[in-house]
Design an enzyme around this catalytic site. Structure first.
Site, PDB file in Angstrom:
ATOM      1  N   ASN A  86      47.152  -3.128 -45.198  1.00  0.00           N
ATOM      2  CA  ASN A  86      47.597  -2.553 -46.454  1.00  0.00           C
ATOM      3  C   ASN A  86      47.574  -3.684 -47.472  1.00  0.00           C
ATOM      4  OD1 ASN A  86      48.498  -0.644 -48.242  1.00  0.00           O
ATOM      5  ND2 ASN A  86      50.639  -0.754 -47.593  1.00  0.00           N
ATOM      6  N   HIS A 118      57.791   7.837 -46.185  1.00  0.00           N
ATOM      7  CA  HIS A 118      56.542   7.737 -46.943  1.00  0.00           C
ATOM      8  C   HIS A 118      56.513   8.678 -48.137  1.00  0.00           C
ATOM      9  CE1 HIS A 118      55.032   5.858 -43.140  1.00  0.00           C
ATOM     10  NE2 HIS A 118      54.488   5.069 -44.032  1.00  0.00           N
ATOM     11  N   TYR A 140      51.278   3.208 -58.468  1.00  0.00           N
ATOM     12  CA  TYR A 140      52.092   3.061 -57.258  1.00  0.00           C
ATOM     13  C   TYR A 140      52.197   1.605 -56.828  1.00  0.00           C
ATOM     14  CZ  TYR A 140      53.400   3.372 -52.335  1.00  0.00           C
ATOM     15  OH  TYR A 140      54.004   3.194 -51.123  1.00  0.00           O
ATOM     16  N   LYS A 141      51.118   0.867 -56.950  1.00  0.00           N
ATOM     17  CA  LYS A 141      51.125  -0.532 -56.526  1.00  0.00           C
ATOM     18  C   LYS A 141      51.632  -1.471 -57.616  1.00  0.00           C
ATOM     19  CE  LYS A 141      47.430  -0.021 -53.057  1.00  0.00           C
ATOM     20  NZ  LYS A 141      48.126  -0.389 -51.819  1.00  0.00           N
ATOM     21  N   GLU A 185      48.979  -6.985 -46.035  1.00  0.00           N
ATOM     22  CA  GLU A 185      49.849  -6.799 -44.878  1.00  0.00           C
ATOM     23  C   GLU A 185      49.003  -6.416 -43.670  1.00  0.00           C
ATOM     24  OE1 GLU A 185      53.630  -4.935 -47.384  1.00  0.00           O
ATOM     25  OE2 GLU A 185      52.436  -3.625 -46.091  1.00  0.00           O
ATOM     26  N   ARG A 231      46.580  -1.875 -38.752  1.00  0.00           N
ATOM     27  CA  ARG A 231      45.890  -1.466 -39.971  1.00  0.00           C
ATOM     28  C   ARG A 231      46.217  -2.476 -41.054  1.00  0.00           C
ATOM     29  NH1 ARG A 231      49.298   1.380 -43.888  1.00  0.00           N
ATOM     30  NH2 ARG A 231      47.432   2.152 -44.907  1.00  0.00           N
ATOM     31  N   TYR A 264      42.252   5.497 -50.189  1.00  0.00           N
ATOM     32  CA  TYR A 264      43.224   5.613 -49.114  1.00  0.00           C
ATOM     33  C   TYR A 264      42.585   6.141 -47.838  1.00  0.00           C
ATOM     34  CZ  TYR A 264      48.095   4.711 -50.021  1.00  0.00           C
ATOM     35  OH  TYR A 264      49.288   4.101 -50.181  1.00  0.00           O
TER      36      TYR A 264
END
Lengths: 346, 201
Positions: A225, A193, A316-317, A265, A223, A37
């Site tokens: 993701n 978040h 999380y993903k 993204e 950015r 991250y």
């Protein structure tokens, strides 16, 4: 250059595919062979011709199919597009930003003429022509944010800035990686978040908030993701999780190349001139494993990255059920060679 | 190893109901376990405060509480049959309220959430209220699938009474809705039968 729009679907028979050109410009997000991250924000300046960064708003061969999919989502669930009342000025700001960008950068497809507040908009691919008065909601068939985002690829959020924080107060969100606009609407930066692991503890969120609040008009940033999605499904919303969640059990060694997609993204952030709000755009690109390994460097790197992921990120993903299958399948494309730094193909 | 989720980032802090002596009027929204806290802070001899206080109370002790504050000459005290009734009346009161009002909320998290969402629609931000969580940890939950609300949830998993989907109650909270988020618990593998535990008593 005129774009050749594909006829394809992101649901049911999932006929979405990338052309070789679309593969070559895919925004591969891994700069090195492992992942961690970080804020990874950079100025949203013009990139190489033909790349997804050539123009501030990227329109590609999937444009018409994505706009059709958005219309289908909204017909089933109008709550995917919501705006709190104080965001109307920001909505007009967004409409201006998108119309100006599209007309300037894709003149074969879009045109805008302005005479004071009297605007004339033409969207040739979607066969839309609209004369309206800028600032007068009654002259458009939808509120301004909804009107223009039904005609522009990517999800869009409008973020208000007040009380030393950022507030998610409006959005058009139909291609999201498992978060709910209806639930998160009205939240501040730390709240929306909240579920993100690790980042809060290592101070990423505090720094990101500080950075975003300082964004200036005319100096957008971006950015990347990423996550992974089974089938080329744009609408992986929590609202429909009970419909797509079971897809995660369908990945096998035989079908992983076709079924599993890297979902990237490109997130852009613009300060808006009238409202002082921020546009947060989330433009989703999908690529199947079969398509991805046609680029040698990516076939080498992706299995290495997937192996290096911490468990919290995996959970999380939502990668838990198929990560090993993906690593095993991808391993045959990793000959152990050195990869160059950066995400672009060699 | 340090826990990654050191608290629920989106959940508000309930920092207590210290009296705002600068306020010209005080509205007290009280439920269940909030009554004893109310009695401790708004005592019978606080004459000036009582004269400027409107109390809306629901739950088992509502009748006795109203009786007490009537005798002590509170400005008004309303015994509400349900939380829904209380919230409806409060919304009307707040819509005509003047400057100088202070709202205090005492009760379960579920109750505070519903009052806060109502107050926000009337222009009162969460941080403008004084809140204290008392009694039950029961949660108000929004089903992310059908958007139906489920109140007084005390278990980690709850069937949505509106659409029937078994929901896992996430630690993700919306102040706008005053609710936690409920998401299908076994969507990935419908044969997985989750263990239901009562954890928000």
């Amino acid at each position: 250059m005129a774009l050749d729009f594909r006829q394809e679907t992101f649901r049911d028979d999932f006929s979405f595919r990338n052309s070789p050109h679309a593969i070559s410009r895919f925004p591969f997000p891994f700069w090195e062979d492992q992942y961690m991250y970080s804020i990874n924000i950079e100025p949203h300046t013009a990139g190489k011709p033909g790349s997804v960064y050539e123009f501030p708003i990227d329109i590609d061969e999937h444009y018409l199919a994505e706009m059709h999919d958005r219309a289908l989502v909204l017909r089933e669930d109008p709550l995917r597009c919501q705006s709190l009342p104080h965001m109307i000025t920001a909505e007009w700001d967004l409409l201006e930003l998108l119309m100006e960008s599209l007309a300037r950068d894709y003149p074969d497809h879009f045109a805008l003429s302005r005479d004071g507040d009297h605007w004339h908009w033409r969207n040739r691919p979607m066969k839309i022509e609209q004369k309206f008065t800028f600032g007068n909601v009654a002259t458009l068939p939808y509120p301004p944010m909804e009107y223009i985002t039904r005609q522009c690829q990517g999800d869009f959020c409008l973020i208000d800035q007040r009380e030393g924080n950022l507030w998610l107060d409006a959005g058009m969100v139909t291609t999201q990686a498992d978060w709910s606009l209806d639930f998160d609407l009205g939240m501040n930066f730390m709240e929306w978040h909240g579920p993100v692991p690790i980042a809060h503890e290592i101070g990423v969120m505090e720094r990101a908030l500080k950075y975003l609040m300082a964004i200036q008009v005319g100096r957008p940033v971006r950015r990347l993701n990423w996550t992974m999605t089974i089938n080329p499904r744009l609408d992986t919303s929590p609202e429909n999780y009970h419909k797509w969640g079971a897809d995660r059990l369908t990945v096998t060694p035989a079908n992983v190349g076709e079924k599993l997609h890297l979902r990237v993204e490109v997130q852009g952030l613009w300060r808006l001139p009238r409202s002082n709000a921020i546009v947060f755009s989330i433009r989703c690109y999908l690529i199947s494993m079969n398509e991805l390994v046609t680029v040698k460097k990516w076939g080498r790197r992706l299995p290495r990255v997937l192996k290096s992921l911490p468990e919290d990120i995996v959970t999380y993903k939502g990668l838990t059920r198929y990560r090993q299958t993906a690593i095993d399948w991808l391993a045959r494309y990793d000959d152990g060679g050195v990869t160059s730094s950066g995400g672009d193909p060699d | 190893m340090k826990p990654l989720f050191a608290g629920i980032k989106s959940r508000p802090l309930y920092t207590g109901v210290a009296i705002d002596h600068a306020a010209s009027h005080h509205i007290w929204a009280v439920e269940g376990g909030g009554v004893s806290k109310l009695r401790a802070i708004l005592t019978g001899d606080a004459t000036h405060l009582l004269a400027a206080s409107t109390i809306l109370v629901t739950g088992d002790q509502a009748a006795a509480t109203c009786e007490f504050y009537h005798q002590k000459q509170a400005d008004s005290c309303h015994h509400m049959q349900t939380v829904q009734n209380l919230v409806t009346r409060l919304a009307v009161m707040l819509s005509t309220a003047r400057m100088g009002l202070r709202l205090y909320v005492l009760g379960s998290e579920d109750f505070i959430g519903q009052v806060a969402a109502t107050a926000q629609r009337q222009g009162i931000d969460f941080d403008d209220m004084r809140t204290e969580q008392c009694g039950s940890l029961a949660r108000l939950v929004q089903c992310v699938h059908c958007k139906g609300m489920i109140d007084h949830v005390t278990t980690n998993i709850v069937p949505c009474p509106h659409c029937g989907i078994q929901l896992f109650v996430r630690d993700h909270y919306s102040r706008r809705l005053g609710a936690f988020q409920g998401v299908a618990v076994n969507a990935e593998d419908p044969s997985a039968i989750p263990t239901i535990e009562e954890i928000y008593k």
